[in-house]
Design a protein around this motif. Structure first.
Motif, short mmCIF file in Angstrom:
data_model
loop_
_atom_site.label_atom_id
_atom_site.label_comp_id
_atom_site.label_asym_id
_atom_site.label_seq_id
_atom_site.Cartn_x
_atom_site.Cartn_y
_atom_site.Cartn_z
N CYS A 92 -1.60 13.53 -0.30
CA CYS A 92 -0.94 12.28 -0.37
C CYS A 92 -1.17 10.98 -1.32
CB CYS A 92 -0.78 11.63 1.49
SG CYS A 92 0.40 10.82 1.64
N VAL A 93 -0.04 10.67 -1.87
CA VAL A 93 -0.17 10.00 -2.88
C VAL A 93 0.57 8.84 -2.72
CG1 VAL A 93 -1.17 11.56 -4.57
CG2 VAL A 93 1.37 11.28 -4.85
N ALA A 95 3.14 5.75 -4.58
CA ALA A 95 3.32 4.95 -5.78
C ALA A 95 2.52 3.55 -6.35
CB ALA A 95 4.31 5.06 -6.08
N PRO A 96 2.18 3.26 -7.04
CA PRO A 96 1.38 1.55 -6.80
C PRO A 96 2.50 0.59 -6.83
CG PRO A 96 0.64 2.56 -8.57
CD PRO A 96 1.11 3.84 -8.04
N GLU A 97 3.87 1.20 -7.71
CA GLU A 97 5.02 0.29 -8.18
C GLU A 97 5.92 -0.29 -7.03
OE1 GLU A 97 4.19 2.80 -9.30
OE2 GLU A 97 3.14 1.72 -11.20
N ASN A 98 5.58 0.95 -5.69
CA ASN A 98 7.00 0.32 -4.65
C ASN A 98 6.12 1.01 -3.40
OD1 ASN A 98 6.39 3.67 -5.28
ND2 ASN A 98 8.67 3.39 -6.68
N GLY A 99 4.82 0.92 -3.66
CA GLY A 99 4.57 1.97 -2.30
C GLY A 99 5.19 3.21 -1.49
N ILE A 100 5.68 3.69 -2.08
CA ILE A 100 5.68 4.91 -1.50
C ILE A 100 5.21 5.92 -1.37
CG2 ILE A 100 7.96 7.23 -1.14
CD1 ILE A 100 9.64 4.85 -2.31
N ASP A 101 5.22 6.55 -0.23
CA ASP A 101 3.85 7.81 0.29
C ASP A 101 5.15 9.11 0.05
OD1 ASP A 101 2.18 6.34 0.97
OD2 ASP A 101 2.36 6.01 2.99
N CYS A 162 -0.13 6.52 4.39
CA CYS A 162 -0.64 7.50 4.05
C CYS A 162 -2.12 6.52 4.12
CB CYS A 162 -0.57 8.01 2.78
SG CYS A 162 0.25 8.94 1.74
N VAL A 163 -3.50 7.56 4.42
CA VAL A 163 -4.66 6.88 4.73
C VAL A 163 -5.74 8.07 3.84
CG1 VAL A 163 -4.41 6.00 6.70
CG2 VAL A 163 -4.70 8.38 6.53
N ALA A 164 -6.56 6.99 3.22
CA ALA A 164 -7.56 7.66 2.66
C ALA A 164 -8.12 8.50 3.47
CB ALA A 164 -8.37 6.37 1.73
N LEU A 165 -9.22 9.07 2.68
CA LEU A 165 -9.88 9.53 4.31
C LEU A 165 -11.52 8.76 4.11
CD1 LEU A 165 -10.48 13.04 5.18
CD2 LEU A 165 -12.03 13.33 3.55
N SER A 166 -11.30 7.75 3.85
CA SER A 166 -12.87 7.15 4.21
C SER A 166 -11.72 6.78 4.83
CB SER A 166 -12.91 6.29 3.05
OG SER A 166 -12.09 5.99 2.08
#
Length: 180
Positions: A92-93, A95-101, A162-166
């Motif tokens: 799950c990525v 996009a830093p420019e627009n926040g779309i997962d 999305c959430v990071a595994l951490s």
């Protein structure tokens, strides 16, 4: 008599440029509509699709809720695909420019499938990153395509992220529930 023979010839000459123009048109891209392609929110996405993506011109498609770019079509979009559940099998990525997962499926690389995460209806973008093998420098950047399609996709309001595994919680291995 001369004017009657000239009229059909002039009419035919006027049609020749039109036929030449139509012959140069790219064929319609045949796609299957997604199950929820008739969702009104998909219409909001489709009317905002850009004319070019990653330097590729938009093509006409034969299915509701779809878009295509390139000759051959290197970028395909379908709105109304099944909304994916949380998964650990796909990256799950965000996009830093627009926040779309996006969930990224690279199992068929160099064809990459990106599906929006946390948006209903979901949008799927398929990118053939190789481009046209006969044209040098015709590779398609998935990142560029996602950024350029963000304006249209952002019409669908996110419900989850999305959430990071951490960021997830795991049970403490040393503790056990009191069973008494």
């Amino acid at each position: 008599m001369r004017s009657t023979t000239r009229t059909p010839v002039l009419a035919m000459l006027a049609v020749v440029p039109l036929l030449a123009m139509l012959a140069g048109c790219a064929p319609i891209v045949a796609l299957e509509p997604a199950d929820d392609a008739a969702n009104p929110t998909c219409a909001e996405v489709i009317v905002r699709l850009p004319d070019t993506v990653a330097g590729l011109d938009m093509r006409e498609t034969n299915a509701q809720g779809t878009g295509a770019w390139g000759e051959p079509a290197n970028v395909l979009l379908r709105c109304g695909v099944a909304v994916p559940n949380p998964t650990a099998s796909l990256a799950c990525v965000t996009a830093p420019e627009n926040g779309i997962d996006w969930l990224r499926d690279d199992s068929d690389a160099p064809n990459y499938v990106f599906t929006t995460y946390g948006r209903d209806p979901a949008v799927q973008i398929i990118i053939d990153s190789n481009g046209d093998p006969d044209v040098d420098g015709d590779e398609v950047s998935g990142f560029d395509a996602l950024v350029e399609l963000a304006g249209a996709v952002s019409q669908i309001v996110p419900e989850r992220f999305c959430v990071a595994l951490s960021d997830t919680t795991t049970p403490d291995e040393g503790s056990e529930a009191d069973t008494e």
